[in-house]
Design a protein around this motif. Structure first.
Motif, PDB file in Angstrom:
ATOM      1  N   VAL A  90     -13.849  25.827 -18.342  1.00 48.65           N
ATOM      2  CA  VAL A  90     -13.422  25.772 -16.938  1.00 48.65           C
ATOM      3  C   VAL A  90     -13.785  24.422 -16.327  1.00 48.65           C
ATOM      4  CG1 VAL A  90     -13.640  28.267 -16.614  1.00 48.65           C
ATOM      5  CG2 VAL A  90     -15.609  26.774 -16.160  1.00 48.65           C
ATOM      6  N   CYS A  91     -13.246  24.203 -15.148  1.00 47.99           N
ATOM      7  CA  CYS A  91     -13.576  22.986 -14.397  1.00 47.99           C
ATOM      8  C   CYS A  91     -15.021  23.053 -13.906  1.00 47.99           C
ATOM      9  CB  CYS A  91     -12.638  22.835 -13.201  1.00 47.99           C
ATOM     10  SG  CYS A  91     -10.897  22.621 -13.625  1.00 47.99           S
ATOM     11  N   ARG A 150      -7.815  18.550 -11.437  1.00 52.58           N
ATOM     12  CA  ARG A 150      -8.561  18.330 -10.190  1.00 52.58           C
ATOM     13  C   ARG A 150      -8.047  19.350  -9.182  1.00 52.58           C
ATOM     14  NH1 ARG A 150      -8.455  12.832  -9.294  1.00 52.58           N
ATOM     15  NH2 ARG A 150     -10.599  12.651 -10.063  1.00 52.58           N
ATOM     16  N   CYS A 151      -8.948  20.243  -8.774  1.00 57.33           N
ATOM     17  CA  CYS A 151      -8.542  21.392  -7.968  1.00 57.33           C
ATOM     18  C   CYS A 151      -9.396  21.470  -6.708  1.00 57.33           C
ATOM     19  CB  CYS A 151      -8.701  22.664  -8.810  1.00 57.33           C
ATOM     20  SG  CYS A 151      -8.317  24.192  -7.937  1.00 57.33           S
ATOM     21  N   ASP A 152      -8.800  21.884  -5.600  1.00 56.92           N
ATOM     22  CA  ASP A 152      -9.551  22.049  -4.355  1.00 56.92           C
ATOM     23  C   ASP A 152     -10.049  23.480  -4.169  1.00 56.92           C
ATOM     24  OD1 ASP A 152      -7.274  23.469  -3.742  1.00 56.92           O
ATOM     25  OD2 ASP A 152      -6.625  22.149  -2.116  1.00 56.92           O
ATOM     26  N   GLY A 153      -9.962  24.289  -5.221  1.00 58.62           N
ATOM     27  CA  GLY A 153     -10.386  25.685  -5.162  1.00 58.62           C
ATOM     28  C   GLY A 153      -9.235  26.645  -4.986  1.00 58.62           C
ATOM     29  N   VAL A 154      -8.108  26.125  -4.559  1.00 57.61           N
ATOM     30  CA  VAL A 154      -6.909  26.945  -4.378  1.00 57.61           C
ATOM     31  C   VAL A 154      -5.748  26.385  -5.191  1.00 57.61           C
ATOM     32  CG1 VAL A 154      -5.227  27.826  -2.715  1.00 57.61           C
ATOM     33  CG2 VAL A 154      -7.643  27.649  -2.068  1.00 57.61           C
ATOM     34  N   THR A 155      -5.582  25.061  -5.124  1.00 55.59           N
ATOM     35  CA  THR A 155      -4.451  24.413  -5.791  1.00 55.59           C
ATOM     36  C   THR A 155      -4.942  23.330  -6.734  1.00 55.59           C
ATOM     37  OG1 THR A 155      -3.072  24.797  -3.836  1.00 55.59           O
ATOM     38  CG2 THR A 155      -2.283  23.183  -5.441  1.00 55.59           C
ATOM     39  N   GLU A 156      -4.414  23.328  -7.954  1.00 52.60           N
ATOM     40  CA  GLU A 156      -4.689  22.243  -8.891  1.00 52.60           C
ATOM     41  C   GLU A 156      -3.771  21.096  -8.502  1.00 52.60           C
ATOM     42  OE1 GLU A 156      -4.932  19.457 -11.478  1.00 52.60           O
ATOM     43  OE2 GLU A 156      -3.105  20.602 -11.893  1.00 52.60           O
ATOM     44  N   TYR A 197     -14.371  18.461  -5.517  1.00 54.53           N
ATOM     45  CA  TYR A 197     -13.253  19.015  -6.285  1.00 54.53           C
ATOM     46  C   TYR A 197     -13.823  19.769  -7.483  1.00 54.53           C
ATOM     47  CZ  TYR A 197     -10.290  15.693  -3.738  1.00 54.53           C
ATOM     48  OH  TYR A 197      -9.652  14.976  -2.758  1.00 54.53           O
ATOM     49  N   ASN A 198     -13.035  20.702  -8.005  1.00 48.83           N
ATOM     50  CA  ASN A 198     -13.307  21.290  -9.312  1.00 48.83           C
ATOM     51  C   ASN A 198     -12.541  20.449 -10.325  1.00 48.83           C
ATOM     52  OD1 ASN A 198     -14.804  23.447  -8.196  1.00 48.83           O
ATOM     53  ND2 ASN A 198     -12.917  24.579  -7.770  1.00 48.83           N
ATOM     54  N   GLU A 199     -13.271  19.837 -11.257  1.00 50.44           N
ATOM     55  CA  GLU A 199     -12.641  18.877 -12.159  1.00 50.44           C
ATOM     56  C   GLU A 199     -12.923  19.207 -13.622  1.00 50.44           C
ATOM     57  OE1 GLU A 199     -12.903  14.962  -9.189  1.00 50.44           O
ATOM     58  OE2 GLU A 199     -14.130  15.064 -11.007  1.00 50.44           O
ATOM     59  N   MET A 200     -11.965  18.846 -14.452  1.00 52.56           N
ATOM     60  CA  MET A 200     -12.135  18.917 -15.903  1.00 52.56           C
ATOM     61  C   MET A 200     -11.752  17.559 -16.478  1.00 52.56           C
ATOM     62  SD  MET A 200     -10.377  21.397 -18.795  1.00 52.56           S
ATOM     63  CE  MET A 200     -11.411  22.813 -18.410  1.00 52.56           C
ATOM     64  N   TRP A 201     -12.684  16.994 -17.252  1.00 48.25           N
ATOM     65  CA  TRP A 201     -12.460  15.681 -17.832  1.00 48.25           C
ATOM     66  C   TRP A 201     -12.369  15.789 -19.348  1.00 48.25           C
ATOM     67  CZ3 TRP A 201     -12.406  10.785 -15.285  1.00 48.25           C
ATOM     68  CH2 TRP A 201     -12.513  10.871 -13.891  1.00 48.25           C
ATOM     69  N   GLY A 202     -11.541  14.950 -19.917  1.00 46.04           N
ATOM     70  CA  GLY A 202     -11.395  14.887 -21.369  1.00 46.04           C
ATOM     71  C   GLY A 202     -11.361  13.449 -21.835  1.00 46.04           C
ATOM     72  N   GLY A 203     -10.988  13.248 -23.077  1.00 47.57           N
ATOM     73  CA  GLY A 203     -10.949  11.899 -23.622  1.00 47.57           C
ATOM     74  C   GLY A 203      -9.959  11.001 -22.921  1.00 47.57           C
ATOM     75  N   GLY A 204      -8.944  11.579 -22.309  1.00 47.90           N
ATOM     76  CA  GLY A 204      -7.939  10.784 -21.611  1.00 47.90           C
ATOM     77  C   GLY A 204      -8.190  10.651 -20.130  1.00 47.90           C
ATOM     78  N   GLY A 205      -9.368  11.077 -19.657  1.00 52.23           N
ATOM     79  CA  GLY A 205      -9.681  10.982 -18.237  1.00 52.23           C
ATOM     80  C   GLY A 205      -9.672  12.347 -17.574  1.00 52.23           C
ATOM     81  N   CYS A 206      -9.378  12.371 -16.299  1.00 54.39           N
ATOM     82  CA  CYS A 206      -9.383  13.619 -15.538  1.00 54.39           C
ATOM     83  C   CYS A 206      -8.124  14.426 -15.878  1.00 54.39           C
ATOM     84  CB  CYS A 206      -9.435  13.327 -14.043  1.00 54.39           C
ATOM     85  SG  CYS A 206      -9.586  14.804 -13.017  1.00 54.39           S
ATOM     86  N   CYS A 254      -4.837  27.422  -8.748  1.00 57.76           N
ATOM     87  CA  CYS A 254      -6.089  27.176  -9.466  1.00 57.76           C
ATOM     88  C   CYS A 254      -6.059  27.879 -10.824  1.00 57.76           C
ATOM     89  CB  CYS A 254      -7.268  27.678  -8.637  1.00 57.76           C
ATOM     90  SG  CYS A 254      -8.859  27.553  -9.472  1.00 57.76           S
ATOM     91  N   VAL A 255      -6.191  27.099 -11.886  1.00 57.89           N
ATOM     92  CA  VAL A 255      -6.094  27.630 -13.245  1.00 57.89           C
ATOM     93  C   VAL A 255      -7.302  28.498 -13.576  1.00 57.89           C
ATOM     94  CG1 VAL A 255      -5.950  27.009 -15.682  1.00 57.89           C
ATOM     95  CG2 VAL A 255      -4.716  25.649 -13.969  1.00 57.89           C
ATOM     96  N   CYS A 256      -8.503  28.037 -13.216  1.00 59.39           N
ATOM     97  CA  CYS A 256      -9.727  28.769 -13.558  1.00 59.39           C
ATOM     98  C   CYS A 256      -9.777  30.125 -12.859  1.00 59.39           C
ATOM     99  CB  CYS A 256     -10.950  27.936 -13.188  1.00 59.39           C
ATOM    100  SG  CYS A 256     -11.048  26.339 -14.036  1.00 59.39           S
ATOM    101  N   LEU A 257      -9.401  30.153 -11.596  1.00 58.95           N
ATOM    102  CA  LEU A 257      -9.420  31.401 -10.840  1.00 58.95           C
ATOM    103  C   LEU A 257      -8.411  32.394 -11.409  1.00 58.95           C
ATOM    104  CD1 LEU A 257     -10.467  32.993  -8.381  1.00 58.95           C
ATOM    105  CD2 LEU A 257      -8.667  31.894  -7.026  1.00 58.95           C
ATOM    106  N   ALA A 258      -7.232  31.904 -11.744  1.00 54.63           N
ATOM    107  CA  ALA A 258      -6.193  32.795 -12.273  1.00 54.63           C
ATOM    108  C   ALA A 258      -6.558  33.335 -13.653  1.00 54.63           C
ATOM    109  CB  ALA A 258      -4.862  32.047 -12.335  1.00 54.63           C
ATOM    110  N   LYS A 259      -7.277  32.557 -14.433  1.00 53.77           N
ATOM    111  CA  LYS A 259      -7.555  32.942 -15.816  1.00 53.77           C
ATOM    112  C   LYS A 259      -8.836  33.742 -15.969  1.00 53.77           C
ATOM    113  CE  LYS A 259      -7.490  30.913 -20.451  1.00 53.77           C
ATOM    114  NZ  LYS A 259      -7.334  29.651 -21.225  1.00 53.77           N
ATOM    115  N   TYR A 260      -9.881  33.410 -15.160  1.00 52.25           N
ATOM    116  CA  TYR A 260     -11.192  34.032 -15.377  1.00 52.25           C
ATOM    117  C   TYR A 260     -11.724  34.799 -14.166  1.00 52.25           C
ATOM    118  CZ  TYR A 260     -11.192  30.876 -19.385  1.00 52.25           C
ATOM    119  OH  TYR A 260     -10.865  30.208 -20.546  1.00 52.25           O
TER     120      TYR A 260
END
Length: 360
Positions: free
Chosen positions: A140-141, A109-115, A97-106, A122-128
């Motif tokens: 990014v994740c 979590r994205c499969d490359g197409v859908t978060e 998965y493409n993941e982004m973790w923070g202080g509150g956990g995950c 996918c947030v990263c693909l749409a933004k960058y």
């Protein structure tokens, strides 16, 4: 019979983790630990016993360690072995998965197409754009690959989770495992070799270094990996796949002639030949030497010849009939007297022992 919850994962117990890096203290106390890429695998676990055994097998020093964003101490060893030998469990052991973790956990979590956490594109693909993975991990994740493996020389039954957050390692892991899964259909175990490979890549005139985790089937020949599932014994000892088979010793042929000589009838002797024919030890046409010998033995039995000594019956001694039975002679009472002959002569007293016969 037992039963299972259909909506639950059926996974082996996780005994520890296999990491590709570690952290060291930051000289600046106001900043967090500094991440370090390791050239060898780092094994961590809540069990000191496991890590001590890993240090014996793969080298390195056992030390206590507390993961980031955790207050629970664990144990770890930075191994010295250039590679680890492991076994892939049945099924598809790779999770990516493409993941982004923070202080509150995950947080994502994205499969490359859908978060998946928020069911959005996918947030990263749409933004960058397509090269989003080249940006900072804070923006990014991170492509995260997890794979559970057995370490056959370690104690207890359970998996060690290998985890890497390399974009390039994600491609290599997926490609290699998919090739193996296509051949084995995920059935059975597969022995593998794992190591960390250092690579470089030039992007916009700048050379970048990155790590790739290599997971390669540990088999004597490529055809063993692509010819389908292998046995558990072969997974534990891959070299056995290339050992020459032990040739069977020569088959022991029964002594049919000796058996035939023990027969009392012609039919029994012929049955010996039929058993030899069924076993493939004589020519079905009866032209071989053994068949001819069995025929002679059967003929001798029919003629009353002793098959052990070769003696023929006398003229006054008729041979057996077709069933191997000899005629007997019955003696009528009185032909030899009313009394049977004595087995021993009558007892007599010695001269000196006759009463009154002694001399003074």
């Amino acid at each position: 019979m037992g039963s299972r919850l259909m909506n639950k994962k059926r996974e082996a117990a996780e005994l520890g983790r296999i990491r590709t890096g570690y952290s060291r203290p930051n000289p600046n106390p106001d900043k967090g630990p500094i991440p370090v890429k390791s050239r060898t695998f780092v094994l961590t676990s809540h069990s000191r016993e496991y890590i001590e055994q890993a240090a014996k097998l793969y080298g390195g020093r056992v030390e206590q360690w507390t993961p980031q964003r955790s207050s629970i101490a664990q144990w770890r060893v930075i191994t010295e072995a250039p590679e680890l030998k492991a076994i892939l469990p049945a099924g598809d052991p790779l999770h990516q998965y493409n993941e982004m973790w923070g202080g509150g956990g995950c947080e994502r979590r994205c499969d490359g197409v859908t978060e998946l956490l928020k069911s959005q594109p996918c947030v990263c693909l749409a933004k960058y754009g397509e090269n989003w993975y080249e940006r900072s991990a804070r923006q990014v994740c991170r492509p995260t690959s997890r794979i559970g493996v057995f370490l056959p020389d370690m104690p207890d039954l359970g998996v060690w989770r290998l985890e890497t957050k390399s974009h390039y390692a994600a491609d290599v892991l997926a490609g290699g495992l998919d090739t193996v899964l296509q051949a084995t259909e995920g059935k059975g175990l597969m022995p593998v070799r794992m190591w960390i490979e250092q690579r470089t890549r030039v992007v916009d005139g700048e050379t970048k270094q990155f790590q790739v985790v290599m997971v390669v089937p540990s088999l004597p020949k490529l055809r063993h990996a692509l010819s389908g599932p292998i046995s558990t014994a072969a997974a534990l000892d891959p070299a056995s796949l290339d050992r020459p088979a032990i040739e069977a010793g020569p088959a022991v042929v029964p002594d049919y002639a000796a058996e035939a000589r023990q027969c009392a009838t012609v039919e029994a002797a012929r049955e010996v030949w039929h058993r030899a024919n069924k076993a493939g030890h004589v020519d079905p046409k009866g032209t071989d030497d053994l068949s001819q010998e069995l025929i002679r033995i059967a003929d001798d039995i029919g003629k009353g010849i002793d098959t052990q000594t070769g003696e023929e019956p006398g003229d006054d001694e008729p041979g057996p009939d077709d069933e191997g039975v000899y005629d007997g002679e019955f003696v009528e009472d009185g032909e030899q007297g009313d009394e049977p002959p004595a087995a021993y002569p009558p007892a007599q007293w010695p001269t000196a022992a006759v009463p009154g016969g002694g001399r003074r």
